[in-house]
Design an enzyme around this catalytic site. Structure first.
Site, PDB file in Angstrom:
ATOM      1  N   ARG A  70      44.838  -8.316 -18.112  1.00  0.00           N
ATOM      2  CA  ARG A  70      45.271  -7.197 -18.886  1.00  0.00           C
ATOM      3  C   ARG A  70      46.323  -7.970 -20.107  1.00  0.00           C
ATOM      4  O   ARG A  70      46.831  -9.279 -19.731  1.00  0.00           O
ATOM      5  CB  ARG A  70      46.276  -6.150 -17.832  1.00  0.00           C
ATOM      6  CG  ARG A  70      45.439  -5.433 -17.458  1.00  0.00           C
ATOM      7  CD  ARG A  70      46.462  -4.221 -16.521  1.00  0.00           C
ATOM      8  NE  ARG A  70      46.919  -4.766 -15.530  1.00  0.00           N
ATOM      9  CZ  ARG A  70      48.304  -5.140 -15.280  1.00  0.00           C
ATOM     10  NH1 ARG A  70      49.013  -4.948 -16.409  1.00  0.00           N
ATOM     11  NH2 ARG A  70      48.715  -5.661 -14.247  1.00  0.00           N
ATOM     12  N   LYS A 207      43.316   1.901 -15.286  1.00  0.00           N
ATOM     13  CA  LYS A 207      44.780   2.006 -15.563  1.00  0.00           C
ATOM     14  C   LYS A 207      45.280   2.931 -16.969  1.00  0.00           C
ATOM     15  O   LYS A 207      46.369   3.540 -16.964  1.00  0.00           O
ATOM     16  CB  LYS A 207      45.222   0.489 -16.145  1.00  0.00           C
ATOM     17  CG  LYS A 207      44.832  -0.435 -14.657  1.00  0.00           C
ATOM     18  CD  LYS A 207      45.730   0.050 -13.526  1.00  0.00           C
ATOM     19  CE  LYS A 207      45.636  -1.268 -12.627  1.00  0.00           C
ATOM     20  NZ  LYS A 207      46.249  -1.047 -11.136  1.00  0.00           N
ATOM     21  N   HIS A 227      51.033   4.032  -8.534  1.00  0.00           N
ATOM     22  CA  HIS A 227      50.268   2.861  -8.647  1.00  0.00           C
ATOM     23  C   HIS A 227      50.396   2.574  -7.041  1.00  0.00           C
ATOM     24  O   HIS A 227      51.112   1.634  -6.772  1.00  0.00           O
ATOM     25  CB  HIS A 227      51.034   1.808  -9.169  1.00  0.00           C
ATOM     26  CG  HIS A 227      50.165   0.496  -9.567  1.00  0.00           C
ATOM     27  ND1 HIS A 227      50.783  -0.757  -9.688  1.00  0.00           N
ATOM     28  CD2 HIS A 227      48.790   0.175  -9.104  1.00  0.00           C
ATOM     29  CE1 HIS A 227      49.935  -1.534  -9.542  1.00  0.00           C
ATOM     30  NE2 HIS A 227      48.843  -1.110  -9.414  1.00  0.00           N
ATOM     31  N   SER A 249      51.167  -5.658  -8.665  1.00  0.00           N
ATOM     32  CA  SER A 249      50.271  -6.151  -8.451  1.00  0.00           C
ATOM     33  C   SER A 249      50.301  -7.498  -7.615  1.00  0.00           C
ATOM     34  O   SER A 249      51.165  -8.323  -7.715  1.00  0.00           O
ATOM     35  CB  SER A 249      49.535  -6.428  -9.768  1.00  0.00           C
ATOM     36  OG  SER A 249      49.147  -5.354 -10.672  1.00  0.00           O
ATOM     37  N   CYS A 251      50.541  -7.935  -4.550  1.00  0.00           N
ATOM     38  CA  CYS A 251      51.520  -7.636  -3.488  1.00  0.00           C
ATOM     39  C   CYS A 251      51.054  -7.217  -2.251  1.00  0.00           C
ATOM     40  O   CYS A 251      51.621  -6.795  -1.221  1.00  0.00           O
ATOM     41  CB  CYS A 251      52.933  -7.097  -3.857  1.00  0.00           C
ATOM     42  SG  CYS A 251      53.857  -8.149  -4.846  1.00  0.00           S
ATOM     43  N   ASP A 278      44.694   1.563  -4.947  1.00  0.00           N
ATOM     44  CA  ASP A 278      45.504   1.164  -6.132  1.00  0.00           C
ATOM     45  C   ASP A 278      45.900   2.401  -6.981  1.00  0.00           C
ATOM     46  O   ASP A 278      47.130   2.207  -7.508  1.00  0.00           O
ATOM     47  CB  ASP A 278      44.259   0.519  -7.210  1.00  0.00           C
ATOM     48  CG  ASP A 278      44.957  -0.209  -8.275  1.00  0.00           C
ATOM     49  OD1 ASP A 278      45.796  -0.908  -8.026  1.00  0.00           O
ATOM     50  OD2 ASP A 278      44.655   0.033  -9.391  1.00  0.00           O
ATOM     51  N   ARG A 366      37.332 -10.961 -10.030  1.00  0.00           N
ATOM     52  CA  ARG A 366      37.359  -9.411  -9.356  1.00  0.00           C
ATOM     53  C   ARG A 366      35.928  -9.089  -8.932  1.00  0.00           C
ATOM     54  O   ARG A 366      34.931  -9.531  -9.182  1.00  0.00           O
ATOM     55  CB  ARG A 366      37.462  -8.418 -10.612  1.00  0.00           C
ATOM     56  CG  ARG A 366      39.170  -8.603 -11.202  1.00  0.00           C
ATOM     57  CD  ARG A 366      40.122  -7.594 -10.289  1.00  0.00           C
ATOM     58  NE  ARG A 366      41.527  -8.191 -10.814  1.00  0.00           N
ATOM     59  CZ  ARG A 366      42.335  -7.454 -10.396  1.00  0.00           C
ATOM     60  NH1 ARG A 366      42.017  -6.442  -9.627  1.00  0.00           N
ATOM     61  NH2 ARG A 366      43.652  -7.765 -10.773  1.00  0.00           N
TER      62      ARG A 366
HETATM   63  P1  GTP Z   1      46.468  -5.059  -7.850  1.00  0.00           P
HETATM   64  O1  GTP Z   1      44.978  -4.734  -7.138  1.00  0.00           O
HETATM   65  O2  GTP Z   1      46.180  -5.987  -8.900  1.00  0.00           O
HETATM   66  O3  GTP Z   1      47.131  -4.129  -7.927  1.00  0.00           O
HETATM   67  O4  GTP Z   1      47.459  -5.979  -6.445  1.00  0.00           O
HETATM   68  P2  GTP Z   1      47.211  -5.681  -4.824  1.00  0.00           P
HETATM   69  O5  GTP Z   1      48.506  -5.041  -4.584  1.00  0.00           O
HETATM   70  O6  GTP Z   1      46.194  -4.840  -4.437  1.00  0.00           O
HETATM   71  O7  GTP Z   1      47.258  -7.012  -4.441  1.00  0.00           O
HETATM   72  P3  GTP Z   1      46.293  -7.827  -3.598  1.00  0.00           P
HETATM   73  O8  GTP Z   1      45.771  -7.003  -2.262  1.00  0.00           O
HETATM   74  O9  GTP Z   1      45.371  -8.399  -4.330  1.00  0.00           O
HETATM   75  O10 GTP Z   1      47.085  -8.910  -3.267  1.00  0.00           O
HETATM   76  C1  GTP Z   1      47.155  -9.953  -2.189  1.00  0.00           C
HETATM   77  C2  GTP Z   1      48.064 -10.911  -2.149  1.00  0.00           C
HETATM   78  O11 GTP Z   1      49.177 -10.515  -1.161  1.00  0.00           O
HETATM   79  C3  GTP Z   1      47.357 -12.039  -1.548  1.00  0.00           C
HETATM   80  O12 GTP Z   1      48.095 -13.523  -2.112  1.00  0.00           O
HETATM   81  C4  GTP Z   1      47.740 -11.971  -0.171  1.00  0.00           C
HETATM   82  O13 GTP Z   1      47.618 -13.247   0.727  1.00  0.00           O
HETATM   83  C5  GTP Z   1      49.093 -11.291   0.021  1.00  0.00           C
HETATM   84  N1  GTP Z   1      49.355 -10.396   0.865  1.00  0.00           N
HETATM   85  C6  GTP Z   1      48.922  -9.084   1.372  1.00  0.00           C
HETATM   86  N2  GTP Z   1      49.505  -8.894   2.456  1.00  0.00           N
HETATM   87  C7  GTP Z   1      50.450  -9.841   2.839  1.00  0.00           C
HETATM   88  C8  GTP Z   1      51.340  -9.755   4.064  1.00  0.00           C
HETATM   89  O14 GTP Z   1      51.224  -8.781   4.758  1.00  0.00           O
HETATM   90  N3  GTP Z   1      51.923 -10.818   4.263  1.00  0.00           N
HETATM   91  C9  GTP Z   1      52.150 -11.955   3.181  1.00  0.00           C
HETATM   92  N4  GTP Z   1      52.855 -12.853   3.400  1.00  0.00           N
HETATM   93  N5  GTP Z   1      50.994 -11.777   2.382  1.00  0.00           N
HETATM   94  C10 GTP Z   1      50.399 -10.830   2.022  1.00  0.00           C
HETATM   95 MN    MN Z   2      44.130  -4.364  -5.307  1.00  0.00          MN
HETATM   96 MN    MN Z   3      47.106  -2.288  -9.371  1.00  0.00          MN
END
Ligand code: GTP
Ligand code: MN
Ligand code: MN
Length: 583
Positions: A70, A207, A227, A249, A251, A278, A366
């Site tokens: 983006r 988005k 979101h 994002s 997280c 999402d 992706r």
């Molecule tokens: P978008 O799809 O871009 O909106 O983001 P999203 O919120 O879906 O994020 P995504 O699931 O792709 O983020 C994954 C990241 O978060 C990776 O680096 C994972 O390792 C980390 N992660 C997810 N859950 C946890 C958790 O419970 N603990 C920790 N320490 N890391 C986590």
């Molecule tokens: Mn996601």
């Molecule tokens: Mn997102």
């Protein structure tokens, strides 16, 4: 009726007159149409066939290396009145924006096919759903929209019935970053996107429509476009409660939406159901509860890091009929990314893999896959009424201060928690540790109007007769002195969700602190976790001095929204701050 269809036809004709395509194709969304597009894209190299034995129906797309994410600095929200866009958006005068981008669209589809994609965000029969039409010259966009939305005939019929739809015009253009804009015209319910083929910029249903335009519709019509993931937690008695959660994002929304319960929970009969990963649209029902739908029909997920260990549901979902974008490939032509076993031979740009060039798969590579392929896909995701939400959860990456979980004492306090949300950058990402970026409700890149008005809209749901969800804040990312995460996260997060559900059901007392309610001793189930006692204590610790500084920082952040900041939110910030000094 005829006149309603005319509005669509008139617009399509206007666009065709400007872009001058060789051919116009109205998408019906059929399997035959999809296969024909795939065939054409394989022939011209837009798609590359992956190993059909191991990954039937899977293809790879390599985007232009300058077009992989983006582009917030080229994304504009063009309200008539600049003030309505707020300090949280880039603004351009609508007339100027139209002129600028229309000039780029002039003749841009010459010799090519223009696709007209009618789509519906949300179940076709749901009153919460909203329709749109995207016009594009990219068959890759058509194929992705077919996976990500309810696209084609049924959507077109609904549009012809309702007469209203969001207009989205897209062209890949020359992929020149100097000739690239993503423009939103909220009052006209219109999107114009030029010069990028990347998902968030080109799949306009996602988005651009479902967040930036939809949050404007939502404000006018009394609902919320957020979101957020939506997940159903089924207890051993077979009762399911639904939770919506907003994290910025990267997280962990997709992870939480597809959570795999820890061994002990599985044995006891707990189940997790994925409704969305999402975006969430929520609306008050007649009983005053908020009902949510996932406007999307697929997942556009980050590939790197997805593995059997981190998200086996996602991995299982993408074993067939998936479009991969910018991943690497192995010697036997399977998709590959960092976090998977095996070795890549070709990187995301199609070069022989050389670690000196960086990761084999682009960090923002992706997968696009139908949600129906997810093993935990919820039947309720197709429910026209949506699912009732019992808890709203906010969270971000906060290495310190923010406890593992806390509950807002009421709705207004919860809105403050959401507004104050932030994520701290890591040394790996920016070089500067502990830089906090506020990202209210995880909507900073997506809130299509003034954040002050947006907070006021959130507060407006707090009315007599409403039966609103409880609001929580979580932090899976708090670190100990050794710099390591204190909380194991992932599947173990179910323990925190269970406490929330117990709070909703009045089965947990909790302990009041000035910043929120935290679990009382013994309320968070930690058995079988092997979590050191000090870690458990530290995870829920409230550091008064640190929080006083945080409340000052939140106050300064709220000030940036000027006179449009609702006084109620300011009062809430003062209330929490004064509770801390009395502590
Ligand atoms: P978008 O799809 O871009 O909106 O983001 P999203 O919120 O879906 O994020 P995504 O699931 O792709 O983020 C994954 C990241 O978060 C990776 O680096 C994972 O390792 C980390 N992660 C997810 N859950 C946890 C958790 O419970 N603990 C920790 N320490 N890391 C986590
Ligand atoms: Mn996601
Ligand atoms: Mn997102």
């Amino acid at each position: 009726m005829a006149s309603k269809l005319e509005a669509l036809e008139r617009w399509v004709n206007e666009v065709a007159a400007r872009t001058r395509p060789a051919k116009i194709h109205w998408c019906d969304g059929s399997e035959a149409e999809y296969q024909q597009l795939v065939k054409e894209m394989l022939a011209d190299g837009t798609l590359i066939e992956l190993n059909q034995q191991t990954h039937p129906g899977c293809y790879l797309h390599r985007s232009n290396p300058s077009d992989v994410a983006r582009v917030e600095h080229l994304t504009f929200v063009c309200h008539k009145n600049e003030e309505d866009a707020g300090p949280n958006n880039h603004w351009m005068d609508p007339a100027e924006a139209h002129a600028k981008i229309d000039a780029l669209f002039d003749g841009c589809m010459e010799g090519r096919t223009m696709y007209v994609i009618p789509y519906c965000m949300g179940p076709i029969g749901s009153p919460l759903s909203r329709c749109g039409v995207e016009i594009t010259d990219s068959p890759y966009v058509v194929a992705n929209m077919r996976i990500m939305t309810r696209m084609g005939k049924a959507a077109q019929e609904r549009i012809e019935r309702e007469g209203t739809f969001v207009r989205g015009l897209h062209s890949t253009g020359e992929l020149d970053p100097e000739r690239r804009f993503i423009m939103h015209f909220p009052e006209e319910r219109t999107i114009k996107s030029y010069g990028s083929g990347y998902g968030g910029n080109a799949l306009l249903g996602k988005k651009c429509h479902a967040l930036r335009i939809a949050c404007n519709q939502a404000r006018d019509e009394g609902w919320l476009a957020e979101h957020m993931l939506i997940v159903g937690i089924e207890n051993p008695q077979g009762e399911t409660r639904y939770i919506a959660a907003a994290f910025p994002s990267a997280c962990g929304k997709t992870n939480l939406a597809m959570l795999i319960p820890p061994e002990g929970y599985r044995r006891d009969g707990w189940k997790v159901w994925t409704v969305g990963d999402d975006i969430c649209w929520m609306r008050p029902g007649e009983d005053g509860r908020l009902y949510a739908i996932n406007p999307e029909a697929g997942f556009f997920g980050v590939a790197p890091g997805t593995s059997t260990a981190t998200n086996s549901n996602a991995l299982q979902s993408i074993s067939r009929d998936t479009i991969f974008t910018n991943v690497a490939v192995t010697a036997d032509n399977q998709p590959w990314w960092e976090g998977l076993p095996g070795t890549p031979v070709t990187d995301w740009q199609g070069r022989p893999y050389d670690p000196a060039n960086g990761p084999a798969a682009h960090p923002n590579s992706r997968f696009t896959v139908s949600a129906k392929q997810c093993p935990t896909w919820s039947e309720k995701a197709e429910d026209a009424q949506g699912v009732p939400i019992d808890a709203i959860v906010f969270g971000g990456r906060r290495p310190s201060l923010l406890p593992l979980v806390m509950e807002a004492r009421d709705w207004a306090h919860g809105v403050l928690m959401g507004a104050a949300m932030g994520s701290e950058t890591t040394a790996a990402a920016t070089g500067a540790v502990g830089v906090l970026r506020r990202d209210s409700m995880a909507m900073k890149p997506f809130c299509g109007y003034h954040y002050g008005d947006y907070f006021a809209h959130w507060l407006s749901f707090d009315q007599p007769g409403m039966n609103l969800p409880k609001i929580f804040h979580v932090n899976w990312f708090r670190k100990g002195k050794d710099g390591r995460f204190l909380w194991p996260g992932f599947g173990e997060n179910l323990r925190v969700l269970e406490w929330m559900i117990n709070r909703v059901e009045g089965k947990a007392r909790g302990v009041e602190t000035p910043v929120g309610i935290v679990p009382a001793e013994g309320e968070l189930k930690l058995d079988g976790l092997n979590l050191p006692r000090e870690a458990a204590t530290e995870l829920l610790d409230i550091d008064t001095a640190g929080w006083q500084a945080e409340l000052d920082a939140i106050g300064a952040y709220l000030d940036t929204f000027g006179t449009r900041l609702p006084e109620r939110l300011r009062q809430e910030q003062r209330r929490v701050a004064s509770g801390l000094s009395a502590d």
